[in-house]
Design a protein around this motif. Sequence first.
Motif, PDB file in Angstrom:
ATOM      1  N   CYS A 249     -10.502 -26.577   7.171  1.00  0.00           N
ATOM      2  CA  CYS A 249     -11.005 -28.114   6.937  1.00  0.00           C
ATOM      3  C   CYS A 249     -12.401 -27.969   7.440  1.00  0.00           C
ATOM      4  O   CYS A 249     -13.002 -26.843   7.561  1.00  0.00           O
ATOM      5  CB  CYS A 249     -10.281 -28.967   7.560  1.00  0.00           C
ATOM      6  N   HIS A 256      -5.806 -24.530   8.379  1.00  0.00           N
ATOM      7  CA  HIS A 256      -4.421 -25.180   8.106  1.00  0.00           C
ATOM      8  C   HIS A 256      -3.577 -24.661   7.155  1.00  0.00           C
ATOM      9  O   HIS A 256      -3.834 -24.059   5.890  1.00  0.00           O
ATOM     10  CB  HIS A 256      -4.728 -26.620   7.651  1.00  0.00           C
ATOM     11  N   CYS A 311      -6.195 -30.998  15.366  1.00  0.00           N
ATOM     12  CA  CYS A 311      -7.295 -30.999  14.758  1.00  0.00           C
ATOM     13  C   CYS A 311      -7.968 -32.092  14.442  1.00  0.00           C
ATOM     14  O   CYS A 311      -7.257 -33.126  14.382  1.00  0.00           O
ATOM     15  CB  CYS A 311      -7.062 -30.110  13.488  1.00  0.00           C
ATOM     16  N   CYS A 313      -9.426 -33.181  12.186  1.00  0.00           N
ATOM     17  CA  CYS A 313      -9.630 -33.723  10.706  1.00  0.00           C
ATOM     18  C   CYS A 313      -8.568 -34.720  10.524  1.00  0.00           C
ATOM     19  O   CYS A 313      -8.274 -35.335   9.608  1.00  0.00           O
ATOM     20  CB  CYS A 313      -9.690 -32.740   9.889  1.00  0.00           C
TER      21      CYS A 313
HETATM   22 ZN   LIG Z   1      -8.547 -29.883  10.261  1.00  0.00          ZN
END
Ligand SMILES: [Zn+2]
Length: 430
Positions: A249, A256, A311, A313
């Motif tokens: 990402c 991922h 994470c 994100c």
């Molecule tokens: Zn991520």
Amino acid sequence: MFWDETIETLGRDSLDKLQLERLQKTVRRVARHVPFYSQKFAAMGLKPGAIRSLADVRRLPFTTNADLRDNYPDGLVAVPPQKRLRLHTSSGTTGKPKALFFSRQDVNQAAELIARCLVMAGTTSADILQNMMTYGLFTGALVMHYGAEKLGMLVIPAGPGNSEKQLLLMQDFRTTALHTTPSYALYFADFLEKKEVDPRKELALRKAFIGAEPYTEETRRKIELALGVEVYNSYGLSEMNGPGVAFECMARQGMHLWEDNFLLEIVDPQTGEPLPEGQTGELVLTSLCREAMPILRYRTRDITSIVPGPCPCGRTHRRIHRITGRSDDMLIVRGANVYPQQIERVLMSLPAVGRNYLICLEGLDEMTVKVELSDASFDGQVDHLVHLQSQIADKLRAEIMVKPKVELVAPGTLPISEGKAKRVVDKRVL
Ligand SMILES: [Zn+2]
């Protein structure tokens, strides 16, 4: 930005539940349709109904490279001929290839995962992808192609090689994203340098998706500097659709791995026993959605570990570190386990070193590392070269516990491979 926010941010409990349902379904299907698995289950006294939790995955047999070759061409296929839509093969260094079948659902699902990856890496339908992977039996190009089209990008099916043409396509169609191997990216960077093309001024490139071969952080930085792009690490293997299994990402702290499609384990490569989370070992994958050719506990031979923690994100699918080697590639030199990746990591951290190297094993366990100098360091000054040579040898010894001979060669003199890089020549008489 998400392609499928619901599934990409699914909570751990829901993701586990989904994985278990899909695992149970996969096990039931292979028990019914794939004699290779039903015979293994029978020999182990395992009934499909015995898989009641995700931890029970350990009770299932591994599938190896050799199993895929032994069942060539279609011994592992779980659907009748009318449901087989596409064939890919994966070549090895020896013997028969492995044949991988896709149903229509598999082709769509593989494209879906690529679309997730591309959005995750910050590209949109307005991007223009130049796909420099090999089109054909290899999954790398076609699976990415279908996924990028699904997202709505303009895809240029350039294939690898022919750098002159690649450059023209980039200039004429304002390519913004590349899909290629690290070795070709480096080769192409050299080509631009020779042509005196400044990619930041003359091209529209902004992202590169790099996969199919393991590479290091140092190589990533070299590619980023030379091409003026952000590099995203892509992981896949033909046995599990090809590219799109795991991808970075925008945080770029591990890849991922799409856990709704693949059940991941990290095992000790010697014993096959599962390792505690965070430890480095061999990645083992079970396909959870593949229809034509489901595969249980595939021994990828890829060495990695799980990145701990959530994470930034917001995606919940766990991340794996970049592949640090292949258990197959492991060289045993004077009793030490050596991964070619370790050597690459050391070489690429030295600015005086160019973009190409070769590991030669000869005689009775003698290792020589041939290293191309960068143009800047090729100044003909003998004392510089002698110093660099011993610096490289010492750094390598610290990393791999074996002191190799180091041979410095002029820029552009080692063979260049435009496909999968062949960095090791083993002519030992052991
Ligand atoms: Zn991520």
